[in-house]
Enzyme design. Sequence first.
Site, short mmCIF file in Angstrom:
data_model
loop_
_atom_site.label_atom_id
_atom_site.label_comp_id
_atom_site.label_asym_id
_atom_site.label_seq_id
_atom_site.Cartn_x
_atom_site.Cartn_y
_atom_site.Cartn_z
N CYS A 199 -7.06 100.65 78.81
CA CYS A 199 -7.90 101.18 77.75
C CYS A 199 -7.16 100.99 76.44
O CYS A 199 -5.94 100.86 76.41
CB CYS A 199 -8.17 102.66 77.96
SG CYS A 199 -9.03 103.04 79.50
N GLY A 225 -10.45 96.88 76.97
CA GLY A 225 -11.53 97.53 77.69
C GLY A 225 -12.87 97.12 77.14
O GLY A 225 -13.09 97.17 75.93
N ASN A 244 -4.91 106.69 77.27
CA ASN A 244 -4.65 105.44 77.98
C ASN A 244 -3.56 105.71 79.00
O ASN A 244 -2.48 106.17 78.65
CB ASN A 244 -4.22 104.35 77.00
CG ASN A 244 -3.74 103.07 77.68
OD1 ASN A 244 -2.85 102.39 77.19
ND2 ASN A 244 -4.32 102.73 78.82
N GLY A 245 -3.84 105.41 80.27
CA GLY A 245 -2.84 105.62 81.32
C GLY A 245 -3.46 106.18 82.57
O GLY A 245 -4.67 106.09 82.78
N CYS A 278 5.60 99.21 80.44
CA CYS A 278 5.08 98.27 81.44
C CYS A 278 5.39 96.83 81.06
O CYS A 278 5.02 96.37 79.97
CB CYS A 278 3.57 98.49 81.55
SG CYS A 278 2.70 97.25 82.51
N TYR A 326 0.62 89.90 80.04
CA TYR A 326 -0.82 89.71 80.16
C TYR A 326 -1.68 90.61 79.28
O TYR A 326 -2.61 90.15 78.64
CB TYR A 326 -1.20 89.94 81.64
CG TYR A 326 -2.66 89.72 81.97
CD1 TYR A 326 -3.21 88.43 81.99
CD2 TYR A 326 -3.49 90.79 82.29
CE1 TYR A 326 -4.55 88.23 82.32
CE2 TYR A 326 -4.82 90.59 82.62
CZ TYR A 326 -5.34 89.31 82.64
OH TYR A 326 -6.66 89.11 82.96
N ASP A 341 -0.92 83.01 83.79
CA ASP A 341 -0.20 84.26 83.56
C ASP A 341 0.24 84.92 84.85
O ASP A 341 1.30 85.54 84.93
CB ASP A 341 -1.05 85.24 82.75
CG ASP A 341 -2.43 85.44 83.37
OD1 ASP A 341 -2.52 86.16 84.37
OD2 ASP A 341 -3.40 84.86 82.86
#
Length: 495
Positions: A38, A66, A143-144, A280, A286, A390
């Site tokens: 997101c 998103g 987000n998460g 991350c 990506y 990727d």
Amino acid sequence: MTDLQKYKEDYLNQFKETVYGRNLLKTDDPFDAPSEECGIFGIYSDTDLDTFSLSQFGLFALQHRGQEACGISVMKKGKIVNIKDEGLVLDVYKEIREPETFMGNSAIGHTRYTTAGDKKKYNFQPFFAKNEYDQIVLSIAHNGNLTNANQLKRELEAEGVVFRATSDSEVILRLIQKNLDLGLRGAIKATMEKIEGAYSVVGMTRNKFFAFRDFHGIRPLVLGAIDEKTFVAASESVALDAVGAQYVRDILPGEIVYTSENETGLKSFLVRENCEKRICAFEYIYFARPDSVLENINVHEIREKSGEKIWEQAPVEADIVIGVPDSGVPAAIGFSKASGIPFRPVLIKNRYIGRSFIVPTQEMRERIVNLKLNPIISEIKGKRVVIIDDSIVRGTTSKRLVKILKDAGVKEIHFRSVSPPIIAPCYLGIDTPSKDDLISANMNVEELRQYLGVDSLEFLTVDNLKVILGSSNHCFGCFTEQYPVAKGEEVELFK
């Protein structure tokens, strides 16, 4: 200017006006890609702004994170107004007939892809809480993914809290709401001490703005400023660029930034000091837009270096290098730079293709691929080709790409993935398939090479990825099955 410099410049410039497409082949098979998370955006000023336009610009820059739904909350003269709906950012904003209704001194927004909770409108963000007078008093965008959401939901329900959605994000909202008697900062601190997992959050009360990030900083959150009175927080720095804000820094793991009712400016509070950064790694490979800067690292440069590094790791004789648009292009440029093998943008994408077509047969679905991505046959026929992608998730679209190249008359195909083999799902905000569906969890490299039908296949190693990123302070869970936090209950959220 060299050809490679020109390709790089043209590649990056396109995203200033069009949405970053990541990997067009994988849009036909949502289970063959780590799905978008997101995007969150927040802006605050001591004075009134055109929050309608600025939030629209910021969220449009984050559209790649998103495409399912979009929403905003706006602080206007001590009140919060909210709108959210299914669709792309510009589609949702077109539904707003009176833009002045959404002009105030602060706004938060969200562009959504489902990671937890089902795809119902009540799960669209921002989430908001109301008082007994039916007035919105608190709104957040997240987000998460929380790993202890089920447990916390049960505890809150036992205390009489009513949940209206099936998203873990509402757990964050209700915990802050429950603790508001501690003051805003105290309520957020108490919430952060209870929740586990990955979370970057922006939010507002009727007179305050805030943003905070989990203790490992797994999901990104950057801070910018338009002027000394106007601050922006967003998932990526490209959203700052879109609204004319200067990048200040990344919000720290375990940090709350917030405004005070009686003081000007933005305050900072560390809930826990000396947190271990574990952003991350897949953000760089990506997810993030290539012209973003995360943790002071330029995303395009990382992707270009990944191409250079996989050439060092697995050199091959070939005539031409190609990258899968959009995400594979920077690595292909890097591979060409290191190897001297010419890069050519021979996979041409149709920029007018949006969402996937709805078609009833597999035969017709196969034809859609060539509508989205078509090769220039004269450039590759009879040649030895290195294709840079990727990642490989389920392998179905990689196999489809190989077929496209073989149909075009390519002599040899050497496949290079600039991510390590994905062997485990993500529990921290990325919607990846189960382990049974991850092809690298079920085949070794030689078996996968035969399945794809290519002459050679190599993945970037985890060690080389760490070299490119410059540290081991990242989450590599999908490559190693070792996560910075416990993965929690292995059940569907709120089942």
